[in-house]
Design a protein around this motif. Structure first.
Motif, mmCIF file in Angstrom:
data_model
loop_
_atom_site.group_PDB
_atom_site.id
_atom_site.type_symbol
_atom_site.label_atom_id
_atom_site.label_comp_id
_atom_site.label_asym_id
_atom_site.label_seq_id
_atom_site.Cartn_x
_atom_site.Cartn_y
_atom_site.Cartn_z
ATOM 1 N N GLN A 34 43.855 45.095 36.483
ATOM 2 C CA GLN A 34 42.824 44.248 37.096
ATOM 3 C C GLN A 34 42.185 43.324 36.067
ATOM 4 N N ARG A 35 41.979 43.821 34.848
ATOM 5 C CA ARG A 35 41.433 42.970 33.780
ATOM 6 C C ARG A 35 42.347 41.780 33.517
ATOM 7 N N LEU A 36 43.644 42.027 33.444
ATOM 8 C CA LEU A 36 44.601 40.959 33.157
ATOM 9 C C LEU A 36 44.694 39.973 34.314
ATOM 10 N N GLU A 37 44.673 40.483 35.537
ATOM 11 C CA GLU A 37 44.702 39.583 36.685
ATOM 12 C C GLU A 37 43.477 38.676 36.676
ATOM 13 N N ALA A 39 41.845 37.672 34.216
ATOM 14 C CA ALA A 39 41.951 36.710 33.113
ATOM 15 C C ALA A 39 42.839 35.518 33.452
ATOM 16 N N GLY A 40 43.578 35.593 34.564
ATOM 17 C CA GLY A 40 44.346 34.438 35.004
ATOM 18 C C GLY A 40 45.819 34.444 34.663
ATOM 19 N N VAL A 41 46.364 35.619 34.336
ATOM 20 C CA VAL A 41 47.795 35.659 34.021
ATOM 21 C C VAL A 41 48.610 35.366 35.280
ATOM 22 N N ASP A 42 49.885 35.037 35.075
ATOM 23 C CA ASP A 42 50.752 34.636 36.184
ATOM 24 C C ASP A 42 51.588 35.770 36.744
ATOM 25 N N GLY A 43 51.533 36.917 36.122
ATOM 26 C CA GLY A 43 52.257 38.095 36.585
ATOM 27 C C GLY A 43 52.099 39.209 35.573
ATOM 28 N N LEU A 44 52.529 40.395 35.946
ATOM 29 C CA LEU A 44 52.426 41.565 35.075
ATOM 30 C C LEU A 44 53.790 42.219 34.940
ATOM 31 N N VAL A 45 54.052 42.754 33.736
ATOM 32 C CA VAL A 45 55.336 43.397 33.469
ATOM 33 C C VAL A 45 55.088 44.809 32.938
ATOM 34 N N VAL A 68 50.248 49.883 39.348
ATOM 35 C CA VAL A 68 49.951 48.489 39.010
ATOM 36 C C VAL A 68 49.967 47.623 40.269
ATOM 37 N N ILE A 69 50.967 47.821 41.112
ATOM 38 C CA ILE A 69 51.042 47.052 42.365
ATOM 39 C C ILE A 69 49.796 47.279 43.210
ATOM 40 N N ASP A 70 49.359 48.525 43.310
ATOM 41 C CA ASP A 70 48.180 48.855 44.130
ATOM 42 C C ASP A 70 46.894 48.287 43.539
ATOM 43 N N ALA A 71 46.873 48.082 42.215
ATOM 44 C CA ALA A 71 45.635 47.672 41.553
ATOM 45 C C ALA A 71 45.345 46.186 41.686
ATOM 46 N N VAL A 72 46.389 45.372 41.844
ATOM 47 C CA VAL A 72 46.186 43.926 41.800
ATOM 48 C C VAL A 72 46.258 43.320 43.198
ATOM 49 N N ASP A 73 45.702 42.127 43.321
ATOM 50 C CA ASP A 73 45.617 41.469 44.618
ATOM 51 C C ASP A 73 46.641 40.357 44.801
ATOM 52 N N ASP A 74 46.857 39.563 43.737
ATOM 53 C CA ASP A 74 47.562 38.304 43.993
ATOM 54 C C ASP A 74 48.436 37.844 42.832
#
Length: 304
Positions: A34-37, A39-45, A68-74
């Motif tokens: 959630q912190r990384l999302e 911050a405006g990143v374009d995706g997570l790995v 990770v999938i459950d934690a992020v929105d978009d």
């Protein structure tokens, strides 16, 4: 399929946090995503090399991915599912797709050292069977074998292979791949933070980044500026991040980045054996670099 992910921008290669008993700390993992999302990143790995995939069980791979999938929105979540065993990589890829991964990152088979025809067969087997956008990952320092440009270009024709993570450190080779895939829906991404900006200047589209775990806003600003053609600003941010980029590789990744995560309060520095904590001689330098970044404006270019 046509790629439903734009493999452009900044994609942090996430760490996997562990508690004192070496169990996965899912609460910290979700908070980090959630912190990384934010911050405006374009995706997570998640569950790549930085995520210590080599010491996770297959079930843990899937549970980390699901968390990770459950934690992020978009933001899209791209799962590391590579192996030196094609059947194992296929199984992990199928399980990741079933769990909801938006994309897959596949390191080339390590230790076995297949010939180029074996690499082609390996990647095609997975791409034919799993209808999810995939990124081919070339990191000879870990695998003992490089993926040659001809092989990458041939793989780029597959409808499910949408990107290439370049960690061979050779801008001449990377530039050739960019040139030869320029007319296709194919992204060449940096796998080496120090080369992200040079790669962007020759047609790369972003990076799967270690430094973005610690400085996501700066990394996003640097890549965004370069993609917009503002290389003066991009260079300024690149040089701000340079000391941290170098310090995060004084020992084997993810040893230094986990120490940096702990210093910043983002997660524990614990690793699973055989990896060990960062040596004390490096920690003082890392702390000083992180303090200096905290005391700077977001970018000198903006401050001016």
């Amino acid at each position: 399929m046509t790629h439903d992910i734009d493999f452009t921008g900044v994609f942090p290669a996430m760490c996997t946090p562990f508690d004192a008993d070496e169990r996965i700390d899912y609460e910290t993992l979700r908070a980090d995503a959630q912190r990384l999302e934010t911050a405006g990143v374009d995706g997570l790995v998640p569950v790549g090399s930085t995520g210590e995939s080599a010491t996770l069980t297959h079930d843990e791979h899937v549970r980390v991915l699901e968390a990770v999938i459950d934690a992020v929105d978009d933001v899209p979540v791209i799962a590391g599912t590579g192996s030196n065993n094609t059947r194992e990589a296929l199984e992990l890829s199928e399980r990741a797709a079933d769990a909801g991964a938006d994309g897959l990152l596949l390191i080339s088979p390590y230790y076995n050292k297949p010939e180029q025809r074996g690499l082609l067969e390996h990647y095609r087997t997975i791409a034919d069977a799993v209808d999810v956008p995939q990124i081919v990952y070339n990191v000879p320092s870990r695998t003992g074998r490089t993926i040659e440009p001809d092989t990458v270009v041939e793989l780029a024709d597959h409808p499910n292979i949408g990107g290439y993570k370049a960690a061979e450190g050779d801008l001449g080779v990377i530039g050739e791949i960019v040139e030869r895939t320029a007319d296709s829906d194919f992204s060449v991404l940096s796998g080496d933070d120090a080369l992200t900006l040079p790669m962007l200047s020759i047609g790369g589209r972003g990076g799967i980044s270690v430094v973005a775990n610690i400085e996501p806003e700066r990394t996003v600003a640097m890549v965004g500026a370069a993609l917009e053609g503002d290389y003066e600003r991009a260079r300024a941010i690149h040089h701000e991040l340079g000391p941290l980029m170098r310090e995060l590789f004084v020992e084997t990744n993810p040893i230094p980045v986990k120490e940096a995560m702990a210093i910043r309060g983002y997660g524990p520095a614990r690793l699973r054996p055989p990896l060990t904590r960062l040596q004390d001689e490096y920690r003082e330098d890392l702390e000083a670099i992180l303090e200096d970044l905290e005391n700077q404006p977001t970018s000198r270019a903006e401050a001016e």
